[in-house]
Scaffold this active site. Structure first.
Site, PDB file in Angstrom:
ATOM      1  N   TYR A 151      47.049  47.755  45.869  1.00  0.00           N
ATOM      2  CA  TYR A 151      47.149  46.904  44.673  1.00  0.00           C
ATOM      3  C   TYR A 151      48.329  47.339  43.808  1.00  0.00           C
ATOM      4  CZ  TYR A 151      45.498  44.486  40.421  1.00  0.00           C
ATOM      5  OH  TYR A 151      45.377  43.680  39.305  1.00  0.00           O
ATOM      6  N   ASP A 152      48.377  48.647  43.488  1.00  0.00           N
ATOM      7  CA  ASP A 152      49.394  49.142  42.549  1.00  0.00           C
ATOM      8  C   ASP A 152      50.805  48.957  43.110  1.00  0.00           C
ATOM      9  OD1 ASP A 152      46.974  50.052  41.630  1.00  0.00           O
ATOM     10  OD2 ASP A 152      47.637  52.091  41.186  1.00  0.00           O
TER      11      ASP A 152
HETATM   12  P1  NAD Z   1      40.057  37.181  40.361  1.00  0.00           P
HETATM   13  O1  NAD Z   1      39.764  37.965  41.581  1.00  0.00           O
HETATM   14  O2  NAD Z   1      38.925  36.561  39.617  1.00  0.00           O
HETATM   15  O3  NAD Z   1      41.109  36.020  40.676  1.00  0.00           O
HETATM   16  C1  NAD Z   1      42.072  36.087  41.683  1.00  0.00           C
HETATM   17  C2  NAD Z   1      42.108  34.728  42.383  1.00  0.00           C
HETATM   18  O4  NAD Z   1      43.125  34.759  43.394  1.00  0.00           O
HETATM   19  C3  NAD Z   1      40.799  34.394  43.097  1.00  0.00           C
HETATM   20  O5  NAD Z   1      40.432  33.071  42.781  1.00  0.00           O
HETATM   21  C4  NAD Z   1      41.138  34.556  44.578  1.00  0.00           C
HETATM   22  O6  NAD Z   1      40.338  33.748  45.414  1.00  0.00           O
HETATM   23  C5  NAD Z   1      42.598  34.169  44.583  1.00  0.00           C
HETATM   24  N1  NAD Z   1      43.363  34.728  45.704  1.00  0.00           N
HETATM   25  C6  NAD Z   1      43.363  35.998  46.175  1.00  0.00           C
HETATM   26  N2  NAD Z   1      44.219  36.114  47.208  1.00  0.00           N
HETATM   27  C7  NAD Z   1      44.772  34.882  47.394  1.00  0.00           C
HETATM   28  C8  NAD Z   1      45.723  34.362  48.309  1.00  0.00           C
HETATM   29  N3  NAD Z   1      46.283  35.143  49.243  1.00  0.00           N
HETATM   30  N4  NAD Z   1      46.047  33.049  48.226  1.00  0.00           N
HETATM   31  C9  NAD Z   1      45.485  32.242  47.289  1.00  0.00           C
HETATM   32  N5  NAD Z   1      44.577  32.684  46.395  1.00  0.00           N
HETATM   33  C10 NAD Z   1      44.229  33.995  46.441  1.00  0.00           C
HETATM   34  O7  NAD Z   1      40.903  38.131  39.396  1.00  0.00           O
HETATM   35  P2  NAD Z   1      41.410  37.915  37.907  1.00  0.00           P
HETATM   36  O8  NAD Z   1      40.811  38.953  37.067  1.00  0.00           O
HETATM   37  O9  NAD Z   1      41.277  36.493  37.498  1.00  0.00           O
HETATM   38  O10 NAD Z   1      42.947  38.276  38.086  1.00  0.00           O
HETATM   39  C11 NAD Z   1      43.955  37.273  38.151  1.00  0.00           C
HETATM   40  C12 NAD Z   1      45.316  37.943  38.217  1.00  0.00           C
HETATM   41  O11 NAD Z   1      45.533  38.734  37.056  1.00  0.00           O
HETATM   42  C13 NAD Z   1      45.492  38.869  39.413  1.00  0.00           C
HETATM   43  O12 NAD Z   1      46.799  38.730  39.925  1.00  0.00           O
HETATM   44  C14 NAD Z   1      45.295  40.242  38.825  1.00  0.00           C
HETATM   45  O13 NAD Z   1      45.990  41.213  39.552  1.00  0.00           O
HETATM   46  C15 NAD Z   1      45.853  40.057  37.418  1.00  0.00           C
HETATM   47  N6  NAD Z   1      45.259  41.026  36.480  1.00  0.00           N
HETATM   48  C16 NAD Z   1      43.971  40.886  36.033  1.00  0.00           C
HETATM   49  C17 NAD Z   1      43.433  41.843  35.156  1.00  0.00           C
HETATM   50  C18 NAD Z   1      42.035  41.726  34.620  1.00  0.00           C
HETATM   51  O14 NAD Z   1      41.616  42.625  33.884  1.00  0.00           O
HETATM   52  N7  NAD Z   1      41.282  40.689  34.887  1.00  0.00           N
HETATM   53  C19 NAD Z   1      44.213  42.929  34.752  1.00  0.00           C
HETATM   54  C20 NAD Z   1      45.506  43.059  35.255  1.00  0.00           C
HETATM   55  C21 NAD Z   1      46.031  42.084  36.098  1.00  0.00           C
END
Ligand code: NAD
Ligand code: UDP
Ligand code: UDP
Length: 319
Positions: A151-152
């Site tokens: 991830y990182d």
């Molecule tokens: P989440 O897991 O709820 O959402 C991620 C979405 O991406 C899901 O709907 C998943 O099905 C979809 N997905 C994953 N791989 C995919 C692919 N290859 N093709 C198409 N869709 C794909 O997570 P979230 O908390 O909503 O995070 C959303 C984004 O924000 C991510 O990129 C995450 O890294 C970033 N983020 C979130 C947080 C947090 O605290 N929630 C913090 C830092 C960064």
């Protein structure tokens, strides 16, 4: 609000069926735009967006962004990527592919369309930080071969790709470094601390505190975060980021457990479990840049956001 055709944009949200993505779709539809939500449903769920199904300006496409995508849009928010440790460690190679191959495809799409593209990066690019609070100028302290590396390092490489497409192809990019965000539609079983503690408290089960509970995080309510993302997309072309988006109020996990127990009125007891490998000891965003360049800062205090999130999980439990 339905915008006049001239100011209405067609906006692609990858990962749009996830926690943050679904709130972003709501916000963009409410702002009068057309939204194309692309998701492979790895961690996202149709229930997060089913209320938008009848909306003529909303379209859903099942697609994995590690494969090329040919659509016509004006702006791209690239959120696709599992975000919770148990999900992103489930298939770590696919996690890296999503950040790296997925970003290349979305950047290739943006290049062809000459559209703006925003990357949902993360505070994890700072790793277990030696600088506190974290400023955007800090290069981080990341283990390249540990269980969190998929991830990182994937997210770090995605940032590199965004800046290389910017330098090499003149793309208009926005890189947002998102810190821990919580709220309704978090997946109840994705293992993140706020959802875990609330679900455990509501069920009267033991609250699983990892390590000594002194490690800290800073929690941002989802509505604040989404507002930050939209402001960043709408910022001047020279604002590329990276910009930290998060709530600088910092809490230890033991304090968080106490707050959730008090807010739910639960009688759950604390139970200790080992600290996961490479778990960052502290995390707090410096949001000076977001304040200055976006006029943004979070408004919802933890106690209020926790109340709203508890209400959501109570609703799920009784559904
Ligand atoms: P989440 O897991 O709820 O959402 C991620 C979405 O991406 C899901 O709907 C998943 O099905 C979809 N997905 C994953 N791989 C995919 C692919 N290859 N093709 C198409 N869709 C794909 O997570 P979230 O908390 O909503 O995070 C959303 C984004 O924000 C991510 O990129 C995450 O890294 C970033 N983020 C979130 C947080 C947090 O605290 N929630 C913090 C830092 C960064
Ligand atoms: N790509 C895509 N949609 C598009 C344009 C490109 O998915 O509308 C993908 C394409 O498959 C390629 C990647 O984006 O693998 C990078 O595109 P770029 O034009 O930067 O590189 P090239 O095609 O020259 O390798
Ligand atoms: N954590 C915890 N109990 C849990 C889940 C998480 O004590 O049931 C801790 C975890 O070890 C970390 C913090 O809470 O120190 C935040 O974890 P989360 O997975 O939510 O986010 P991240 O580590 O990615 O910031």
């Amino acid at each position: 609000m339905t915008r006049r055709y001239s100011s209405r944009k067609r906006i692609l949200v990858t990962g749009g069926a996830g926690f943050l993505g679904s709130h972003l779709c709501d916000r963009l539809i409410a702002d009068g735009h057309e939204v194309l939500c692309v998701d492979n449903f790895f961690t996202g769920d149709k229930s997060n967006i089913e209320h938008l199904a009848g909306e003529p300006r909303f379209e859903l496409l099942r697609h994995d962004i590690t494969f090329p995508l040919f659509v016509e849009v004006d702006e791209i928010y690239n959120l696709a990527c599992p975000a919770s440790p148990i999900h992103y460690q489930h298939d770590p190679v696919q996690t890296t592919k999503t950040s790296v191959h997925g970003s290349i495809n979305m950047l290739g799409l943006a290049k062809r369309l000459k559209s703006k593209i925003l990357q949902a990066s993360t505070s994890e690019v700072y790793g277990d930080p030696a600088v506190h609070p974290q400023t955007e100028g800090y290069w981080g302290h990341v283990n390249p071969i540990g269980p969190r590396s998929c991830y990182d390092e994937g997210k770090r490489c995605a940032e590199t790709l965004f800046f290389d497409y910017h330098r090499q192809h003149g793309l208009e990019i926005k890189v947002a470094r998102i810190f821990n965000t919580y709220g309704p539609r978090m997946h109840p079983a994705d293992g993140r601390v706020v959802s875990n503690f609330i679900v455990q408290a509501l069920k009267g089960e033991p609250i699983t505190l990892y390590g000594d509970g002194k490690q800290s995080r800073s929690f941002c309510y989802v509505d604040d975060l989404i507002d930050g993302l939209v402001r960043m997309m709408d910022s001047a072309a020279e604002v590329t980021g990276p910009i930290n988006l998060g709530n600088p109020q910092e809490f230890s996990m033991a304090e968080l457990a106490g707050q959730i127990l008090a807010a739910t009125g639960s009688k759950s007891k604390l139970t200790h479990a080992p600290l996961p490998e490479d778990d960052p000891r502290q995390r707090q965003p410096d949001i000076g840049k977001a304040r200055q360049l976006l006029g943004w800062e979070p408004k919802v205090p933890l106690a209020e956001g926790i109340e709203r999130t508890i209400a959501y999980f109570r609703g799920l439990a009784s559904a």
